[in-house]
Design a protein around this motif. Sequence first.
Motif, short mmCIF file in Angstrom:
data_model
loop_
_atom_site.label_atom_id
_atom_site.label_comp_id
_atom_site.label_asym_id
_atom_site.label_seq_id
_atom_site.Cartn_x
_atom_site.Cartn_y
_atom_site.Cartn_z
N ARG A 55 25.44 6.12 -46.02
CA ARG A 55 24.65 7.27 -45.55
C ARG A 55 23.14 7.01 -45.63
O ARG A 55 22.68 6.12 -46.33
N ARG A 56 22.42 7.81 -44.88
CA ARG A 56 20.97 7.85 -45.02
C ARG A 56 20.61 8.89 -46.07
O ARG A 56 21.33 9.86 -46.26
N TYR A 64 30.47 12.54 -43.37
CA TYR A 64 30.42 11.93 -42.03
C TYR A 64 31.76 12.01 -41.33
O TYR A 64 32.82 11.92 -41.95
N HIS A 89 24.19 7.52 -37.17
CA HIS A 89 23.89 8.71 -37.95
C HIS A 89 23.80 9.96 -37.08
O HIS A 89 23.34 11.01 -37.54
N ARG A 93 28.16 10.79 -37.40
CA ARG A 93 28.01 11.73 -38.52
C ARG A 93 28.58 13.10 -38.19
O ARG A 93 29.30 13.71 -38.99
#
Length: 257
Positions: A55-56, A64, A89, A93
């Motif tokens: 993940r960011r 996600y 993302h 996500r």
Amino acid sequence: MSGEPSGVPPGPEERGYPAERAARCADLSALDAAVVGCRACPRLVAWRERVAAERRAAFRDWEYWARPVPGFGPPDAALAVVGLAPAAHGGNRTGRMFTGDASGDFLFAALHTVGLASQPTATHRDDGLALHGVRITAPVRCAPPQNRPTGAERATCRPWLVRELCLLAPGLRVVVALGGFGWDALWPALGAAGWPVPRPRPAFGHGAEVTLAAGPRRGGLRVLGCYHPSQRNTFTRRLTPDMLVTLLARARELAGL
């Protein structure tokens, strides 16, 4: 194919799964459900799941989606928008095409401006967004590393797009291909779906238009090229909001929406 007995369909982790499974989908709901279960490309499966695990920082509280992303839009759409693949993302996500990233912000704002989307933003699957006469899809359904699927991955995934085009065919009038990748990937899918594809294949360009004659159980189709709303293109103003709005307005007019 590993010597499996004759008549046994390939499983979700086998390369032949998309072709065999897509052909048996009677409608878009069935197709979307089948897409989500696909694991036929090991590199893409590993990447989408790695991104979801790491993940960011901005999305550390998100669970996600980390699966293939189905198309989005009504089953009687007269206009289809074909992109590249879900963003790591973004769609990977949120579980919805062009949702949750800068490219989607740019695209949905333009769709809303021309009356094809109910709102200008797309943040998650349950945000209330509805599309009017438009379905958004892609030739590759999993997020690829560096946004670069291989030729083999594109070929393995193609049956999902082919079947989607077949199911849309009764009402489909226009397809907008986003970027050179979407443009190149679209032509073999259109041919497999029953439209006569020109030879040589037309060159990509923003605003390019190609008219396809009607095929068996398919009406004539107009294909439009459009620069992809990537951050590279929008930051450098290769693609501006006005350019995208103008092109989508043209597509809306041709589709009779």
